[in-house]
Design an enzyme around this catalytic site. Structure first.
Site, PDB file in Angstrom:
ATOM      1  N   TRP A 514     -12.268  64.320 -82.047  1.00 55.60           N
ATOM      2  CA  TRP A 514     -10.948  64.117 -82.629  1.00 55.60           C
ATOM      3  C   TRP A 514     -10.949  64.168 -84.164  1.00 55.60           C
ATOM      4  CZ3 TRP A 514     -13.082  61.109 -78.740  1.00 55.60           C
ATOM      5  CH2 TRP A 514     -12.519  61.267 -77.474  1.00 55.60           C
ATOM      6  N   HIS A 515     -11.837  64.957 -84.731  1.00 52.07           N
ATOM      7  CA  HIS A 515     -11.899  65.081 -86.188  1.00 52.07           C
ATOM      8  C   HIS A 515     -11.435  66.465 -86.650  1.00 52.07           C
ATOM      9  CE1 HIS A 515     -15.209  61.723 -86.270  1.00 52.07           C
ATOM     10  NE2 HIS A 515     -14.007  61.266 -86.002  1.00 52.07           N
ATOM     11  N   TYR A 516     -10.456  67.028 -85.970  1.00 52.23           N
ATOM     12  CA  TYR A 516      -9.984  68.363 -86.329  1.00 52.23           C
ATOM     13  C   TYR A 516      -9.275  68.333 -87.680  1.00 52.23           C
ATOM     14  CZ  TYR A 516      -5.919  66.386 -83.866  1.00 52.23           C
ATOM     15  OH  TYR A 516      -4.902  65.562 -83.435  1.00 52.23           O
ATOM     16  N   HIS A 517      -9.321  69.456 -88.371  1.00 55.22           N
ATOM     17  CA  HIS A 517      -8.804  69.537 -89.739  1.00 55.22           C
ATOM     18  C   HIS A 517      -8.515  70.998 -90.075  1.00 55.22           C
ATOM     19  CE1 HIS A 517     -13.214  69.766 -89.722  1.00 55.22           C
ATOM     20  NE2 HIS A 517     -13.075  70.653 -90.706  1.00 55.22           N
TER      21      HIS A 517
END
Length: 576
Positions: A514-517
């Site tokens: 859940w660390h999308y950017h």
């Protein structure tokens, strides 16, 4: 190994995955400036309009309100008083909640990996496992940030939301195993990003209550801030006169009844609209407002304000792979507390406890664990095959498992960066619909190499002397890998078997952390001051501007960035 253990522990893996937890401090603050958007006037004026009350938007709004009038528009509700948010024991429940009132919104990337985006004031800090760690000094330098102000901004955040976690036996064993595995030196407890092994911070206090970015609104000037909940922004409005650059001057938003509201900027050259809607929401809103690839916008009948082909490009999501370790001893409930920061580009973390792997009752971790099928984490099923039917079958299977199946923990690795990138496109013109996003996990072979090295490090930890009491002697490393990759929940044939390379294991068991950017990156869509290139009075300040995910976990830096840019913007305002 007998079939009973195989089925028991293999299935436990699919049910254990805890997502970054979800609770806010139990006692709701008295925010007199927070209202439902249905009470908003049809027309209003402010110095700053911030779209998105998330991890960056809340500290940004709190800071700007000190010397300006600020409107903060959040499409979700309040985190306070919601039991699946306010208590660590309910960790993961928010991600599995698919109801209309859920604080999260599920989306599935074109890669087939099930994911989630926040739908609540406080953003991702309300939906995570709470780990708090700063960005590396080199990251700060490359971003062009002022080191002194960065440090002050982190400290401003930490006064309200960061704590030292209590370290139990499982986390201590992982810590010592990392050191045995050569991830050295041991740096003790620190918020700093340093090579080696460390104990990081947490946004959970000693009572297990979560403190989120929404808590930072306690620092706001109540007379300068208006927060509207359930306010869905449909469009940024631009003034276009002759050959002048387009200038943002207002937004259109709707409340839950569908009523339309308009908010405009007050007259003044320093007033701005700031988009802080996250890595999915920010590029999506720019496109819906006419700033994006012209051909794509015209295909959706959107009037082009600025042909900007780089909006939505550079999307990345850090791949995660994990190994479940069944334990002969009971283990404490723990989220991410220890991290190994390696030189080869992989971060090693761990979580444990029956409360996040199994149990009974309507809100049991058997339903809501980090590796729970209810939140879409089915590492035993290849990404493209993680269908609603597969999830339903996994959930039903777990209900019949014995409690012992959930005793143990996970050791996981996350890829630094990553190097692999993808893109985002509109599906519809409705801002509440998820856009289409492709992350291209492991497309760059360097990411795959990092995954392999990370899995090899996990093997060293599990086989270390420090970790020996938490593993069964007869469960060898190949057996643990095979359980992880080929558990009974596997509905279709898989590629991995012990005779095949770890590259296949990485591809078959990839999940999100859940660390999308990306999507509105610095130097491509915004400048070093986060101003959108080619238009005036518009900035983007959030994780969509990142080229790489900062630190091992990004939330501390996103909150810092909101405060940091708020201070800079106010400085510019007062100087003029």
């Amino acid at each position: 190994m007998n079939l009973g253990w195989w089925r028991l522990f293999g299935a436990a893996f699919a049910g254990f995955l805890f997502f970054h937890g979800f609770s806010a401090s139990e006692k709701a603050p008295n925010f007199s400036f927070m209202h439902n958007a249905t009470s908003a006037p049809t027309l209003s004026y402010y110095d700053y309009i911030i779209v998105g009350g998330g991890t960056a938007g809340c500290p940004l709004a709190a800071t700007l309100s000190q010397n300006a009038t600020v409107l903060l528009l959040e499409r979700g509700g309040s985190p306070y008083g919601n039991p699946i948010i306010t208590n660590m024991a309910n960790f993961g429940a928010a991600i599995s909640d698919l109801s209309p009132s859920s604080p999260s919104q599920r989306f599935i990337s074109e890669d087939g990996v099930i994911n989630a985006r926040p739908l609540v004031l406080g953003g991702g800090s309300c939906l995570n496992a709470g780990f708090y760690t700063r960005a590396a000094i080199e990251y700060v330098r490359q971003a062009g940030w002022d080191g002194r102000l960065v440090n002050e901004s982190y400290q401003w955040v930490e006064k309200l939301v960061a704590f030292e976690p209590p370290l139990g036996q499982w986390q201590s064993a992982v810590r010592d195993g990392l050191i045995e595995a050569g991830v050295v030196p041991f740096n003790g407890f620190t918020y700093d990003h340093i090579y080696g092994t460390k104990v990081g911070g947490t946004i959970f206090d000693q009572q297990g209550n979560r403190h989120t970015a929404a808590d930072l609104l306690e620092n706001a000037n109540p007379s300068g801030l208006t927060v509207l909940l359930y306010a869905s922004v449909h469009k940024i409005l631009f003034a276009i006169k002759g050959k002048r650059r387009p200038k943002a001057h207002g937004v259109i938003f709707r409340d839950t009844s569908g009523a339309k509201h308009s908010a405009y900027l007050n007259d003044g050259s320093k007033n701005e609209i700031i988009v802080s809607a996250g890595a999915l929401g920010s590029p999506q809103l720019l496109m819906l407002s006419g700033v994006g690839p012209a051909v794509h916008l015209k295909a959706h009948n959107i009037t082009v304000v600025l042909d900007q082909p780089l909006v939505g490009q550079g999307m990345s999501d850090n791949p995660m792979n994990a190994v479940f370790v069944p334990s002969p001893l009971p283990v404490e409930v723990s989220l991410i507390q220890v991290v190994g920061i390696t030189h080869f580009g992989s971060y090693i973390e761990a979580a444990s406890g029956e409360n996040f792997a199994g149990g009974g009752g309507s809100s049991s971790p058997r339903d809501y664990g980090m590796f729970s099928p209810k939140i879409g984490q089915l590492s035993t099923v290849p990404p493209k095959q993680r269908t609603p039917e597969a999830i339903a079958k996994a959930v039903e299977y777990m209900k019949n498992l014995e409690q012992a199946a959930f005793r143990g923990g996970f050791i996981l690795e996350k890829i630094m960066g990553p190097i692999s990138i993808g893109h985002l496109e509109l599906r519809t013109r409705n801002p509440n619909d998820n856009p289409s996003v492709t992350f291209n996990y492991f497309k760059d072979p360097r990411d795959l190499k990092r995954c392999v090295q990370g899995i090899q490090t996990i093997e060293k930890i599990i086989e270390s002397k420090s970790f020996s009491k938490f593993r069964y002697d007869y469960l060898s490393w190949p057996v643990l890998l095979n359980m992880t990759a080929n558990a009974p929940l596997n509905l279709l044939p898989k590629h991995y078997n012990p005779s095949m390379p770890l590259e296949e294991f990485c591809k078959d068991t990839v999940m999100t952390i859940w660390h999308y950017h990306g999507g509105c990156q610095v130097g491509k869509v915004v400048d070093l001051d986060y101003k959108v290139l080619g238009v005036d009075a518009l900035r983007v300040i959030d994780g969509s501007t990142f080229n790489y995910s900062p630190g091992t976990n990004p939330q501390a830096t996103v909150m810092m960035l909101g405060r940091y840019m708020g201070v800079k913007i106010l400085g510019e305002r007062l100087a003029n």
